[in-house]
Design an enzyme around this catalytic site. Sequence first.
Site, mmCIF file in Angstrom:
data_model
loop_
_atom_site.group_PDB
_atom_site.id
_atom_site.type_symbol
_atom_site.label_atom_id
_atom_site.label_comp_id
_atom_site.label_asym_id
_atom_site.label_seq_id
_atom_site.Cartn_x
_atom_site.Cartn_y
_atom_site.Cartn_z
ATOM 1 N N HIS A 67 0.841 -1.209 0.000
ATOM 2 C CA HIS A 67 0.000 0.000 0.000
ATOM 3 C C HIS A 67 0.872 1.253 0.000
ATOM 4 O O HIS A 67 0.654 2.183 -0.786
ATOM 5 C CB HIS A 67 -0.901 -0.065 1.232
ATOM 6 C CG HIS A 67 -1.713 1.151 1.514
ATOM 7 N ND1 HIS A 67 -3.054 1.219 1.227
ATOM 8 C CD2 HIS A 67 -1.388 2.345 2.079
ATOM 9 C CE1 HIS A 67 -3.517 2.410 1.597
ATOM 10 N NE2 HIS A 67 -2.526 3.108 2.123
ATOM 11 N N GLU A 68 1.868 1.291 0.866
ATOM 12 C CA GLU A 68 2.732 2.473 0.964
ATOM 13 C C GLU A 68 3.589 2.646 -0.292
ATOM 14 O O GLU A 68 3.833 3.777 -0.731
ATOM 15 C CB GLU A 68 3.615 2.392 2.217
ATOM 16 C CG GLU A 68 2.844 2.316 3.526
ATOM 17 C CD GLU A 68 1.840 3.442 3.755
ATOM 18 O OE1 GLU A 68 1.957 4.514 3.143
ATOM 19 O OE2 GLU A 68 0.916 3.247 4.565
ATOM 20 N N HIS A 88 -6.747 8.124 -1.095
ATOM 21 C CA HIS A 88 -7.221 6.743 -1.073
ATOM 22 C C HIS A 88 -8.545 6.656 -1.813
ATOM 23 O O HIS A 88 -9.227 7.662 -2.010
ATOM 24 C CB HIS A 88 -7.436 6.262 0.371
ATOM 25 C CG HIS A 88 -6.195 6.248 1.185
ATOM 26 N ND1 HIS A 88 -5.783 7.320 1.948
ATOM 27 C CD2 HIS A 88 -5.259 5.280 1.350
ATOM 28 C CE1 HIS A 88 -4.651 7.021 2.540
ATOM 29 N NE2 HIS A 88 -4.301 5.792 2.201
ATOM 30 N N HIS A 112 1.543 4.333 -2.921
ATOM 31 C CA HIS A 112 1.492 5.781 -2.696
ATOM 32 C C HIS A 112 2.731 6.466 -3.279
ATOM 33 O O HIS A 112 2.626 7.476 -3.974
ATOM 34 C CB HIS A 112 1.393 6.104 -1.204
ATOM 35 C CG HIS A 112 0.018 5.977 -0.635
ATOM 36 N ND1 HIS A 112 -1.087 6.548 -1.216
ATOM 37 C CD2 HIS A 112 -0.419 5.372 0.492
ATOM 38 C CE1 HIS A 112 -2.156 6.284 -0.486
ATOM 39 N NE2 HIS A 112 -1.781 5.559 0.563
#
Length: 203
Positions: free
Chosen positions: A64-65, A170, A68
């Site tokens: 997830h990071e 998100h 980003h």
Amino acid sequence: MPTDSCVTGGCHVFGYTVDRHCGTDGGFIVICPFRPIAGYANLCPSMISTQPQEFAGMLSTVKHEIIHALGFSAGLFALYYDDNGEPLTPRNANGLPVFNESLGVYQWGEKVVRTVTRTWEVRGARTVQHNVQLLVTPRVTEEVRRHFECPILEGMELENQGGIGTELNHWEKRLLENEAMTGSHTQNRVFSRITLALMEDTG
């Protein structure tokens, strides 16, 4: 490493990125300049577990990071490119979009994020007007239409709650629940074709 950001409002955070990406190529790459070349993510030690059943969730958070840092960030929306290497957001003479002081990011164009007003039906046969921010890049829009089986959807809603770091960074949780790029972890995360489409749409 332990930081103040590992605990926010009494809640413990497993990991986070700071400003999502922390460096771009500075415009030196001829095709698609100002792309992210470095990112920073912190994993909070108090939340790391050695329990085998926790591994999948922790790995999902790391992914997830990384997503980003690679482009799913309000700080990078204005730096997306089309398939021909042309910017989706208009640029100034210096090669960069207009900087939005209030948000602290380059302001994205209408080909990336657009505000749309929705009419919601609420209890008592009333309606309310609700503004939403939609990510409207071509592949994202195509995948959203396929996913929801609705050929007129304009794009995918971005999160409108959670404050700095969550809002606009998100997918909207009430629509995609356990998709890996929603703002909170409530069950086993999965990466959808919508997120993969976004990665491709960054240029």
